[in-house]
Design a protein around this motif. Sequence first.
Motif: not given
Lengths: 10, 212
Positions: A1-10, B54-56
Motif C-alpha cells: 500500500n502507498n504511504h499516503l494512507l499512513v501520511h493522512d496530512e493535507l 484513498n479515503f482517510v
Amino acid sequence: NNHLLVHDEL
Amino acid sequence: MNIFRLGGDLAHLLAIIILLLKIWTTRSCAGISGKSQILFALTFTARYLDLFTNFVSVYNSVMKVVYLAAAYATLYLMYVKFKATYDHNHDTFRLEFLILPAAGLALIINHEFSIIEVMWTFSIYLEAVAILPQLFMVSKTGEAESITSHYLFALGSYRALYIVNWVYRYYSEGFYDMIATLAGVVQTVLYCDFFYLYITKVLKGKKLQLPA
C-alpha cells in the motif's frame, strides 16, 4: 500500500 | 490528529479565506501574485489526486475539496472577474523556474515511482517554493497592504505549525516523512524575513514597507 494512507496530512 | 496539525490546517484555511474576502470585498486583487496562486492551484491538484482513491476521513476529504475549490475560485477572481485590477507588471516571476526543478526532483527523490506518489512529491516540492512569486512581488513594490500581510502570516504559520506537528508525531508515533519535513522546513524558512517584518511592523499598526 502507498504511504499516503499512513501520511493522512493535507 | 493533534492540536498542531489542526492549528496548521486552520491557519491554512484562514489564509485562503482572508485572500478570497480581500479580493471579493475590495473588488480588487492588487498586490496579489497570480503566479503564486497558479502554483497553489497546481499544488493542490497534484496532491489531491488521491481524493477518490484513498479515503482517510471525512475531515480530510472535505478539507481537500475546500482547498481545491478555493484555489480555483481565487484564480477565477484574479484572471476573469477582477482581471483589470491584476497587477501583472509587478508579477514577473518565471513559473518554469519553479515548476521544472520541482518536477525533476520529484522524479528523482520520491517514496515510490508511481504516478500518484510522484505527483504527491511534486506537490510537496512545488508548495515549498510557491510563495516566491508573491514575496518577489512584495519586494519589487517595496510594500504590502495589511490584509496581504495577514494573509502571508497565516499562510506561513500553517507550515510552521506542521513542523511542530511532525516533531510531535515523531516522538508520539515514531512517524516521520523526510520529504514532507525537509520541504516543509524550506517552505517555512522562506517566510522568516517576512515574519520578522510582520511582527516588528504590521503588529505595531504600521504598513509593511521594506527598508529602502
